[in-house]
Design a protein around this motif. Sequence first.
Motif, PDB file in Angstrom:
ATOM      1  N   PHE A 144       9.057   1.395   0.475  1.00  0.00           N
ATOM      2  CA  PHE A 144       9.072   1.380   1.466  1.00  0.00           C
ATOM      3  C   PHE A 144      10.726   2.309   1.776  1.00  0.00           C
ATOM      4  CE2 PHE A 144       5.546  -1.035   2.149  1.00  0.00           C
ATOM      5  CZ  PHE A 144       4.534   0.418   2.316  1.00  0.00           C
ATOM      6  N   ASP A 149      16.055   5.941   8.016  1.00  0.00           N
ATOM      7  CA  ASP A 149      15.221   5.155   9.212  1.00  0.00           C
ATOM      8  C   ASP A 149      14.509   4.200   8.429  1.00  0.00           C
ATOM      9  OD1 ASP A 149      13.335   4.839  11.361  1.00  0.00           O
ATOM     10  OD2 ASP A 149      11.953   7.663  10.636  1.00  0.00           O
ATOM     11  N   ASN A 152      10.819   2.815   8.745  1.00  0.00           N
ATOM     12  CA  ASN A 152       9.659   2.476   7.852  1.00  0.00           C
ATOM     13  C   ASN A 152       9.115   2.121   7.122  1.00  0.00           C
ATOM     14  OD1 ASN A 152       9.198   5.664   7.780  1.00  0.00           O
ATOM     15  ND2 ASN A 152      11.101   5.798   6.799  1.00  0.00           N
ATOM     16  N   ARG A 154       7.668  -2.125   6.884  1.00  0.00           N
ATOM     17  CA  ARG A 154       6.050  -2.193   7.027  1.00  0.00           C
ATOM     18  C   ARG A 154       6.243  -3.806   8.048  1.00  0.00           C
ATOM     19  NH1 ARG A 154       6.579   2.217   7.101  1.00  0.00           N
ATOM     20  NH2 ARG A 154       4.517   3.260   5.818  1.00  0.00           N
TER      21      ARG A 154
END
Length: 250
Positions: A144, A149, A152, A154
């Motif tokens: 990811f 950002d 993103n 998880r």
Amino acid sequence: MKGKKRVFLGILSFSFVFFAVLLIAFVYSLNSGKTEFYRYFMIATAFFLLTVTVLVGIALAVSFYVILSRRSSKSAISFISSFVDLFYPIVLFASRVLRIKEEKIEQSYIAIKDFFFNKDLKRYEPKDILILAPHCIQYSGCKFKVTYDIDNCRKCGKCQINDLVNLKEKYGINVAVATGGTLARKIVKDLRPKVIIAIACERDLTSGMQDVKHIPVYGIINDRPNGPCFNTRVDVSEVENMVKKLLNGG
Ligand code: SF4
């Protein structure tokens, strides 16, 4: 921390003595010139050395005043903070002459800047605080993309990006991950924070703290248990403690 500060100040003191001795030597040799040009050259050099010696002396005096006094004026702190940046190249040069590892100078520079940061703590709104972390803190096998950002992530817990996202959610502050200086500058330009907690290795922190002059930066050196730039770690409790201090104003 005390010991780390001493390295920088010790080398600055050495530079002061060095420039003072050089100045005295030049002043003594002023009359030994054979030509007018030589005399003017010696006078100009002596004047330059006098200026540097006086500036280093003032920097040292104010540094010790700010470090030793319980309460120091904001202007003294911002003055000496700029001086530390200004004299960093001289200290670095002197450390090479003295064969002191550059990493030690960087650690000492960060310790001094953090000390001055703590002496002039203010209260900030959550939206004005930015935690800037290096990309190498992310688990190397994670697919990811969290640069820029961080949402993103998880939150699988395989790396401390998870903890930084938790801090973001808990305190409502900004957290961003940068791959290097260019992206870090862009993040700062876009988010316009009023204060930054920067996590990085000694070299990146030192250059970053010198880069961002108009925003106070608190530097935290990352841990590299797997070698440089690979699955690095950070003391999350130190990051959280600083966030709390900034939200409460000390
Ligand atoms: S915690 Fe986030 S960034 Fe780290 S490995 Fe898991 S998903 Fe990736």
